[in-house]
Design an enzyme around this catalytic site. Structure first.
Site, PDB file in Angstrom:
ATOM      1  CB  THR A   3     -19.816  24.611  -5.434  1.00  0.00           C
ATOM      2  OG1 THR A   3     -18.595  24.495  -4.856  1.00  0.00           O
ATOM      3  CG2 THR A   3     -20.777  25.952  -5.169  1.00  0.00           C
ATOM      4  CB  CYS A  16     -14.777  28.558  -7.556  1.00  0.00           C
ATOM      5  SG  CYS A  16     -14.225  26.943  -7.337  1.00  0.00           S
ATOM      6  CG  PHE A  39     -15.235  26.903   2.691  1.00  0.00           C
ATOM      7  CD1 PHE A  39     -15.861  27.869   2.130  1.00  0.00           C
ATOM      8  CD2 PHE A  39     -15.710  25.780   3.451  1.00  0.00           C
ATOM      9  CE1 PHE A  39     -17.124  27.756   2.337  1.00  0.00           C
ATOM     10  CE2 PHE A  39     -16.791  26.209   3.904  1.00  0.00           C
ATOM     11  CZ  PHE A  39     -17.854  26.825   3.238  1.00  0.00           C
ATOM     12  NE  ARG A  56     -10.920  23.699 -13.962  1.00  0.00           N
ATOM     13  CZ  ARG A  56     -11.534  22.759 -12.934  1.00  0.00           C
ATOM     14  NH1 ARG A  56     -12.550  22.190 -13.228  1.00  0.00           N
ATOM     15  NH2 ARG A  56     -10.944  22.767 -11.756  1.00  0.00           N
ATOM     16  CG  ASN A  58     -16.780  30.749  -3.782  1.00  0.00           C
ATOM     17  OD1 ASN A  58     -16.136  30.783  -2.830  1.00  0.00           O
ATOM     18  ND2 ASN A  58     -16.866  29.711  -4.552  1.00  0.00           N
ATOM     19  CE  LYS A  60     -18.198  25.493 -10.595  1.00  0.00           C
ATOM     20  NZ  LYS A  60     -18.982  25.433  -9.305  1.00  0.00           N
ATOM     21  CB  VAL A  83     -12.707  19.635  -4.889  1.00  0.00           C
ATOM     22  CG1 VAL A  83     -13.409  19.006  -3.716  1.00  0.00           C
ATOM     23  CG2 VAL A  83     -12.609  21.088  -4.868  1.00  0.00           C
ATOM     24  CB  THR A 128     -21.265  21.721  -9.972  1.00  0.00           C
ATOM     25  OG1 THR A 128     -20.480  22.465  -9.312  1.00  0.00           O
ATOM     26  CG2 THR A 128     -21.772  20.442  -9.323  1.00  0.00           C
ATOM     27  CG  LEU A 169     -10.153  45.144  -0.150  1.00  0.00           C
ATOM     28  CD1 LEU A 169     -10.108  46.166   1.190  1.00  0.00           C
ATOM     29  CD2 LEU A 169     -11.297  45.398  -0.836  1.00  0.00           C
TER      30      LEU A 169
HETATM   31  N1  NAD Z   1     -11.365  23.791  -7.589  1.00  0.00           N
HETATM   32  C1  NAD Z   1     -11.616  24.558  -6.688  1.00  0.00           C
HETATM   33  O1  NAD Z   1     -10.876  25.303  -6.071  1.00  0.00           O
HETATM   34  C2  NAD Z   1     -12.717  24.327  -5.946  1.00  0.00           C
HETATM   35  C3  NAD Z   1     -13.087  24.676  -4.250  1.00  0.00           C
HETATM   36  C4  NAD Z   1     -14.035  24.561  -3.836  1.00  0.00           C
HETATM   37  C5  NAD Z   1     -15.178  23.907  -4.230  1.00  0.00           C
HETATM   38  N2  NAD Z   1     -15.186  23.482  -5.666  1.00  0.00           N
HETATM   39  C6  NAD Z   1     -16.060  22.613  -6.272  1.00  0.00           C
HETATM   40  O2  NAD Z   1     -15.856  21.400  -6.115  1.00  0.00           O
HETATM   41  C7  NAD Z   1     -16.428  20.434  -7.545  1.00  0.00           C
HETATM   42  C8  NAD Z   1     -15.270  19.857  -8.093  1.00  0.00           C
HETATM   43  O3  NAD Z   1     -14.231  20.867  -8.643  1.00  0.00           O
HETATM   44  P1  NAD Z   1     -12.843  20.424  -9.215  1.00  0.00           P
HETATM   45  O4  NAD Z   1     -12.263  21.823  -9.290  1.00  0.00           O
HETATM   46  O5  NAD Z   1     -12.373  19.584  -8.335  1.00  0.00           O
HETATM   47  O6  NAD Z   1     -13.459  20.013 -10.628  1.00  0.00           O
HETATM   48  P2  NAD Z   1     -12.490  19.157 -11.587  1.00  0.00           P
HETATM   49  O7  NAD Z   1     -13.166  19.080 -12.760  1.00  0.00           O
HETATM   50  O8  NAD Z   1     -11.146  19.290 -11.536  1.00  0.00           O
HETATM   51  O9  NAD Z   1     -12.835  17.701 -11.241  1.00  0.00           O
HETATM   52  C9  NAD Z   1     -14.140  16.773 -11.246  1.00  0.00           C
HETATM   53  C10 NAD Z   1     -13.728  15.483 -11.591  1.00  0.00           C
HETATM   54  O10 NAD Z   1     -15.039  15.037 -11.461  1.00  0.00           O
HETATM   55  C11 NAD Z   1     -14.872  13.834 -12.685  1.00  0.00           C
HETATM   56  N3  NAD Z   1     -16.200  13.289 -12.913  1.00  0.00           N
HETATM   57  C12 NAD Z   1     -17.424  14.086 -13.713  1.00  0.00           C
HETATM   58  N4  NAD Z   1     -18.372  13.175 -13.773  1.00  0.00           N
HETATM   59  C13 NAD Z   1     -18.154  11.965 -12.924  1.00  0.00           C
HETATM   60  C14 NAD Z   1     -18.988  10.858 -12.808  1.00  0.00           C
HETATM   61  N5  NAD Z   1     -20.158  10.680 -13.196  1.00  0.00           N
HETATM   62  N6  NAD Z   1     -18.194   9.875 -11.956  1.00  0.00           N
HETATM   63  C15 NAD Z   1     -17.087  10.110 -11.515  1.00  0.00           C
HETATM   64  N7  NAD Z   1     -16.337  11.212 -11.835  1.00  0.00           N
HETATM   65  C16 NAD Z   1     -16.666  12.098 -12.657  1.00  0.00           C
HETATM   66  C17 NAD Z   1     -14.213  14.494 -13.877  1.00  0.00           C
HETATM   67  O11 NAD Z   1     -13.438  13.625 -14.416  1.00  0.00           O
HETATM   68  C18 NAD Z   1     -13.288  15.504 -12.937  1.00  0.00           C
HETATM   69  O12 NAD Z   1     -12.010  14.401 -12.609  1.00  0.00           O
HETATM   70  C19 NAD Z   1     -17.276  21.934  -8.080  1.00  0.00           C
HETATM   71  O13 NAD Z   1     -18.692  21.616  -7.881  1.00  0.00           O
HETATM   72  C20 NAD Z   1     -16.386  22.919  -7.790  1.00  0.00           C
HETATM   73  O14 NAD Z   1     -17.350  24.022  -7.792  1.00  0.00           O
HETATM   74  C21 NAD Z   1     -13.903  23.606  -6.466  1.00  0.00           C
END
Ligand code: NAD
Length: 474
Positions: free
Chosen positions: A120, A276, A151, A343, A224, A279, A11, A85, A266
């Site tokens: 999220t 996502c 999203f 994941r 979600n 969790k 993201v 998260t 569907l």
């Molecule tokens: N992946 C998706 O499709 C998606 C879509 C919508 C929302 N989200 C939400 O967005 C958030 C991030 O998801 P993601 O898939 O990008 O996760 P990710 O694990 O790919 O990225 C998270 C990043 O944050 C970094 N990080 C962790 N702690 C940190 C800190 N204290 N300081 C700086 N960086 C730190 C990690 O090293 C990692 O690179 C989550 O809450 C997820 O639910 C994800």
């Protein structure tokens, strides 16, 4: 605007590159030094279509830099929190990364800024964040909290940024919404050079939804969870179709024609995965329980999903009789096509169960081999789909990559020991496959026996009822 994005994951990095592409000056931070080194070296830590181009172009133009969180938050006008998260053992969201970032912002940011929660998070997290920022602030930080849930879908993340259905903003003051509108103006007015489509015809003004922070947080979890519910619902119907000899693809088609239902999500299969849905459903159940609300509906959504892989392996067992010692190929390892993210991927759970039962598993994914190997080293990872299928007695399709629809079926037929395909995503053309001599087993629809050139069936193998039925009518 001077924007900082904290978290360079799926993201964060996508948001940072896209915000730079629409003209902002962006600093993207992460606490993972190796990730920052990779990015500074001009490479990406993961695969996402079109992202490399955007990162390179905006880096060269000086609009995108990679820094530590401490440096990135100083004098930023807007800070997007995009850290992970993940679920705790009890299903609640682990907010420790969000809390750590809040502390750094409170201690290092200067002047006025927007602190934008894009990760999220459970409802009312923005209130907690606000308290944290006040508690730890030692430089007189002035800020407004915004909930701006994300999203995007991995695999089409760039497209989703530029052509979203809606942008949701949760604020306490109307003026804050106006500042957020400035950030997103090129997207809202669709006045950008589209980096995805050469001649973009997809211009459609997204809905701009302004609400309070708690409602914005709930929109994300409710969306979600609803989509996960749709998937588990059709999977439940698929099981019934198998039991009574009906075809779930036709049932889904008929249902989806109703505009109140719609055709999306569907498609029955081996279940949902990724970072996502699993969790977020769990976290939503926990949030509701804490608030005294009974979300047992969603617990069942989760239970149905958990049973998908076991049920699929049961089908493999039914076809092969014995799994121990059998060579089985698995195609597709990422949780969905066009990403290398494994994941909570159903395919990884499938590998785990097959290996536990004693199968010799060869696996292939167009992008996710390395990531899959890192989390599950006990399979043989292959360079192409034919190598994975060599001498296999069954081929299991776990993720519906486009590549798998363009296979040389005759070559595959020659490579395999036994022409059996179990399509865990209902993505292949059963008619075409059976024409090439494969036995085909999908999800929620009758299995189909090979039309031609099928070796005599192993007498020890009990064909599925559906295959039996077809053979009898032929
Ligand atoms: N992946 C998706 O499709 C998606 C879509 C919508 C929302 N989200 C939400 O967005 C958030 C991030 O998801 P993601 O898939 O990008 O996760 P990710 O694990 O790919 O990225 C998270 C990043 O944050 C970094 N990080 C962790 N702690 C940190 C800190 N204290 N300081 C700086 N960086 C730190 C990690 O090293 C990692 O690179 C989550 O809450 C997820 O639910 C994800």
């Amino acid at each position: 605007m001077k924007i900082s994005v904290i978290g360079a994951g799926y993201v964060g990095l996508t948001s940072a590159a896209c915000l730079a592409e629409i003209g902002h000056t962006v600093r993207c931070a992460d606490n993972d030094e190796r990730k920052l080194d990779v990015l500074r070296g001009g490479q990406l830590p993961f695969f996402e279509p079109h992202l490399e181009d955007l990162v390179t172009r905006n880096g060269k133009a000086g609009r995108l830099r990679f820094e530590t969180t401490e440096n990135a938050v100083a004098d930023a006008e807007a800070i997007f929190i995009c850290v992970g998260t993940p679920p705790l053992d009890n299903g609640e969201a682990d907010l420790s990364a969000v809390a750590n970032v809040a502390r750094t912002i409170a201690q290092r940011a200067t002047g006025y800024c927007l602190v934008i929660e894009k990760s999220t998070v459970p409802v009312q997290t923005s209130q907690q964040l606000k308290r944290q920022l006040q508690l730890y602030s030692n430089k007189g930080l002035r800020c407004d909290l915004v909930s701006n849930p994300e999203f995007l879908r991995e695999g089409s993340a760039i497209e989703d940024f530029f052509h979203p259905d809606r942008i949701v903003i949760g604020v306490e003051r109307e003026e804050v919404a106006a500042r957020m509108r400035e950030i997103y103006r090129p997207v809202l007015e669709q006045t950008f050079q589209c980096p995805v489509h050469a001649e973009c015809t997809a211009h459609k003004t997204p809905a701009w939804i302004v609400t309070d922070p708690s409602s914005a947080e709930l929109i994300k979890h409710a969306s979600n969870s609803f989509l996960a519910m749709k998937i588990s619902f059709i999977n439940m119907v698929a099981d019934l179709c198998e039991a009574v000899g009906a075809d779930v693809t036709k049932v889904a088609l008929g249902m989806g024609m109703d505009p109140r239902i719609g055709p999306a999500f569907l498609n029955p299969g081996i279940g949902f995965g990724g970072f996502c849905f699993p969790k977020d459903v769990q976290a939503f159940v926990r949030i509701a329980a804490k608030a005294g609300c009974d979300f047992s509906l969603l617990k069942e959504v989760e239970n149905i999903n958990k049973r998908r892989i076991e049920r699929f392996v049961e089908k493999v067992r039914k076809e092969l009789w014995v799994i121990r010692g059998r060579k089985i190929a698995v195609w597709g390892l990422s949780f969905k096509p066009n990403t290398d993210d494994v994941r909570f991927a159903p395919a990884i759970e499938l590998l785990r169960l097959l290996v536990r039962e004693g199968a010799e598993v060869s696996a292939y994914d167009p992008q996710a081999n390395d990531k899959a190997k890192a989390v599950f080293p006990n399979a043989r990872y292959c360079a192409d789909p034919y190598e994975a299928a060599q001498d296999a007695e069954a081929l299991l399709l776990a993720t519906e990559w486009e590549e798998f629809r363009r296979i040389d079926w005759q070559r595959l037929r020659d490579a395999m020991d036994r022409p059996l395909i179990l399509d865990g995503r209902n993505t292949l053309d059963a008619n075409e496959l059976t024409g090439h001599g494969f036995n085909y087993v999908g999800v929620g629809r009758p299995a189909v026996a090979a039309k031609t050139n099928v070796p005599a069936a192993d007498s020890a193998i009990e064909p599925t009822n559906a295959v039996k039925g077809l053979a009898e009518t032929r």
